[in-house]
Design a protein around this motif. Structure first.
Motif, short mmCIF file in Angstrom:
data_model
loop_
_atom_site.label_atom_id
_atom_site.label_comp_id
_atom_site.label_asym_id
_atom_site.label_seq_id
_atom_site.Cartn_x
_atom_site.Cartn_y
_atom_site.Cartn_z
N CYS A 154 0.85 -1.20 0.00
CA CYS A 154 0.00 0.00 0.00
C CYS A 154 0.88 1.24 0.00
CB CYS A 154 -0.92 0.01 1.22
SG CYS A 154 -2.04 -1.38 1.27
N SER A 155 0.77 2.04 -1.05
CA SER A 155 1.49 3.31 -1.14
C SER A 155 0.63 4.40 -0.50
CB SER A 155 1.75 3.68 -2.60
OG SER A 155 2.50 2.67 -3.23
N TYR A 156 1.27 5.34 0.18
CA TYR A 156 0.52 6.39 0.86
C TYR A 156 1.22 7.73 0.71
CZ TYR A 156 3.93 5.79 4.63
OH TYR A 156 5.09 5.70 5.35
N THR A 157 0.46 8.81 0.98
CA THR A 157 1.00 10.16 0.96
C THR A 157 1.35 10.55 2.39
OG1 THR A 157 -0.40 10.73 -0.92
CG2 THR A 157 0.57 12.56 0.30
N PRO B 47 6.14 6.47 -0.31
CA PRO B 47 6.50 5.40 0.63
C PRO B 47 5.39 4.35 0.67
CG PRO B 47 5.82 7.38 1.81
CD PRO B 47 5.86 7.72 0.36
N PHE B 48 5.71 3.15 1.17
CA PHE B 48 4.72 2.09 1.20
C PHE B 48 4.88 1.23 2.44
CE2 PHE B 48 8.33 0.39 -1.09
CZ PHE B 48 8.50 -0.86 -0.53
N VAL B 49 3.84 0.50 2.76
CA VAL B 49 3.84 -0.53 3.80
C VAL B 49 3.27 -1.79 3.18
CG1 VAL B 49 3.68 1.02 5.79
CG2 VAL B 49 1.60 0.30 4.64
N GLN B 50 3.62 -2.95 3.75
CA GLN B 50 3.14 -4.22 3.21
C GLN B 50 2.36 -4.96 4.29
OE1 GLN B 50 6.07 -6.65 1.27
NE2 GLN B 50 6.93 -4.93 0.15
N PHE B 51 1.27 -5.61 3.86
CA PHE B 51 0.41 -6.34 4.78
C PHE B 51 -0.04 -7.65 4.16
CE2 PHE B 51 -0.45 -1.89 5.86
CZ PHE B 51 -0.21 -1.93 7.21
N ARG B 52 -0.49 -8.56 5.02
CA ARG B 52 -1.20 -9.74 4.60
C ARG B 52 -2.67 -9.46 4.93
NH1 ARG B 52 1.55 -13.39 2.78
NH2 ARG B 52 1.19 -15.53 3.23
N ALA B 53 -3.51 -9.57 3.93
CA ALA B 53 -4.94 -9.30 4.11
C ALA B 53 -5.75 -10.19 3.17
CB ALA B 53 -5.23 -7.83 3.84
N ALA B 54 -7.03 -10.30 3.46
CA ALA B 54 -7.91 -11.13 2.64
C ALA B 54 -8.19 -10.48 1.29
CB ALA B 54 -9.22 -11.38 3.37
N ASN B 55 -8.23 -9.12 1.25
CA ASN B 55 -8.49 -8.43 -0.01
C ASN B 55 -7.87 -7.03 0.05
OD1 ASN B 55 -10.32 -6.82 1.49
ND2 ASN B 55 -11.95 -8.30 1.10
N ALA B 56 -7.92 -6.32 -1.07
CA ALA B 56 -7.29 -5.00 -1.16
C ALA B 56 -7.97 -3.99 -0.25
CB ALA B 56 -7.29 -4.50 -2.60
N ILE C 123 -1.59 -2.70 -4.05
CA ILE C 123 -1.19 -3.60 -5.13
C ILE C 123 -0.95 -4.98 -4.54
CG2 ILE C 123 0.55 -4.09 -6.88
CD1 ILE C 123 1.10 -1.08 -6.96
N ARG C 124 -1.56 -5.98 -5.16
CA ARG C 124 -1.36 -7.36 -4.70
C ARG C 124 0.01 -7.84 -5.18
NH1 ARG C 124 -4.86 -12.50 -6.53
NH2 ARG C 124 -3.42 -14.05 -5.74
N ILE C 125 0.76 -8.42 -4.27
CA ILE C 125 2.10 -8.95 -4.58
C ILE C 125 1.96 -10.45 -4.84
CG2 ILE C 125 4.45 -9.26 -3.76
CD1 ILE C 125 3.95 -6.86 -1.92
N GLU C 126 2.31 -10.86 -6.03
CA GLU C 126 2.24 -12.28 -6.39
C GLU C 126 3.46 -13.00 -5.84
OE1 GLU C 126 -0.26 -13.77 -8.04
OE2 GLU C 126 -1.34 -11.88 -8.22
N GLY C 127 3.28 -14.26 -5.58
CA GLY C 127 4.45 -15.02 -5.18
C GLY C 127 4.24 -15.92 -4.12
#
Length: 84
Positions: free
Chosen positions: A32-35, A52-61, A80-84
Protein backbone atom coordinates in the motif's frame (compact mmCIF):
# COMPACT_ATOMS: atom_id res chain seq x y z
CA UNK A 1 25.71 -27.82 15.44
CA UNK A 2 27.15 -26.05 18.44
CA UNK A 3 30.81 -26.29 19.43
CA UNK A 4 29.79 -28.67 22.22
CA UNK A 5 28.53 -31.14 19.60
CA UNK A 6 24.85 -30.72 20.40
CA UNK A 7 22.28 -30.03 17.74
CA UNK A 8 20.36 -26.78 17.85
CA UNK A 9 16.87 -27.32 19.36
CA UNK A 10 13.92 -27.08 16.99
CA UNK A 11 12.13 -23.75 16.99
CA UNK A 12 8.52 -23.00 16.25
CA UNK A 13 7.91 -21.69 12.74
CA UNK A 14 7.31 -17.94 12.57
CA UNK A 15 3.86 -17.02 11.35
CA UNK A 16 2.96 -13.42 10.50
CA UNK A 17 -0.14 -11.98 12.12
CA UNK A 18 -3.17 -12.30 9.88
CA UNK A 19 -5.71 -9.56 9.40
CA UNK A 20 -8.98 -9.98 11.24
CA UNK A 21 -11.17 -12.59 9.62
CA UNK A 22 -8.39 -13.84 7.33
CA UNK A 23 -7.12 -17.39 7.36
CA UNK A 24 -3.77 -18.65 6.16
CA UNK A 25 -5.39 -19.91 2.94
CA UNK A 26 -7.23 -16.68 2.09
CA UNK A 27 -4.62 -14.06 3.00
CA UNK A 28 -2.49 -12.44 0.32
CA UNK A 29 0.30 -9.89 0.40
CA UNK A 30 -0.46 -6.29 -0.51
CA UNK A 31 1.79 -3.24 -0.90
CA UNK A 32 0.00 0.00 0.00
CA UNK A 33 1.49 3.31 -1.14
CA UNK A 34 0.52 6.39 0.86
CA UNK A 35 1.00 10.16 0.96
CA UNK A 36 3.02 11.09 4.07
CA UNK A 37 2.26 14.03 6.36
CA UNK A 38 4.67 16.67 7.65
CA UNK A 39 5.11 17.59 11.33
CA UNK A 40 2.06 19.89 11.19
CA UNK A 41 -0.20 17.18 9.75
CA UNK A 42 -0.34 18.60 6.24
CA UNK A 43 0.02 16.25 3.27
CA UNK A 44 3.58 16.28 1.98
CA UNK A 45 3.85 14.44 -1.37
CA UNK A 46 7.29 13.43 -2.59
CA UNK A 47 9.11 15.71 -5.05
CA UNK A 48 10.47 12.67 -6.92
CA UNK A 49 7.06 11.03 -7.31
CA UNK A 50 8.07 7.92 -5.33
CA UNK A 51 5.59 7.28 -2.55
CA UNK A 52 6.50 5.40 0.63
CA UNK A 53 4.72 2.09 1.20
CA UNK A 54 3.84 -0.53 3.80
CA UNK A 55 3.14 -4.22 3.21
CA UNK A 56 0.41 -6.34 4.78
CA UNK A 57 -1.20 -9.74 4.60
CA UNK A 58 -4.94 -9.30 4.11
CA UNK A 59 -7.91 -11.13 2.64
CA UNK A 60 -8.49 -8.43 -0.01
CA UNK A 61 -7.29 -5.00 -1.16
CA UNK A 62 -10.01 -3.14 0.75
CA UNK A 63 -8.87 -4.68 4.02
CA UNK A 64 -5.24 -3.88 3.19
CA UNK A 65 -6.14 -0.21 2.57
CA UNK A 66 -7.97 -0.04 5.93
CA UNK A 67 -4.94 -1.52 7.73
CA UNK A 68 -2.55 0.88 5.99
CA UNK A 69 -4.68 3.89 6.97
CA UNK A 70 -4.78 2.75 10.60
CA UNK A 71 -1.04 2.11 10.79
CA UNK A 72 0.24 5.17 8.92
CA UNK A 73 -2.51 7.69 9.66
CA UNK A 74 -2.13 8.92 6.08
CA UNK A 75 -4.31 8.68 2.97
CA UNK A 76 -3.56 5.56 0.93
CA UNK A 77 -2.93 6.05 -2.79
CA UNK A 78 -3.22 2.44 -3.92
CA UNK A 79 -3.04 -1.19 -2.83
CA UNK A 80 -1.19 -3.60 -5.13
CA UNK A 81 -1.36 -7.36 -4.70
CA UNK A 82 2.10 -8.95 -4.58
CA UNK A 83 2.24 -12.28 -6.39
CA UNK A 84 4.45 -15.02 -5.18
Amino acid sequence: MYLTGRNHPQRAAHRPALASGATADSSRRYRCSYTPRDTFGHLNPSDTGAAPFVQFRAANAEQAVELAQKVTGCPVIEAIRIEG
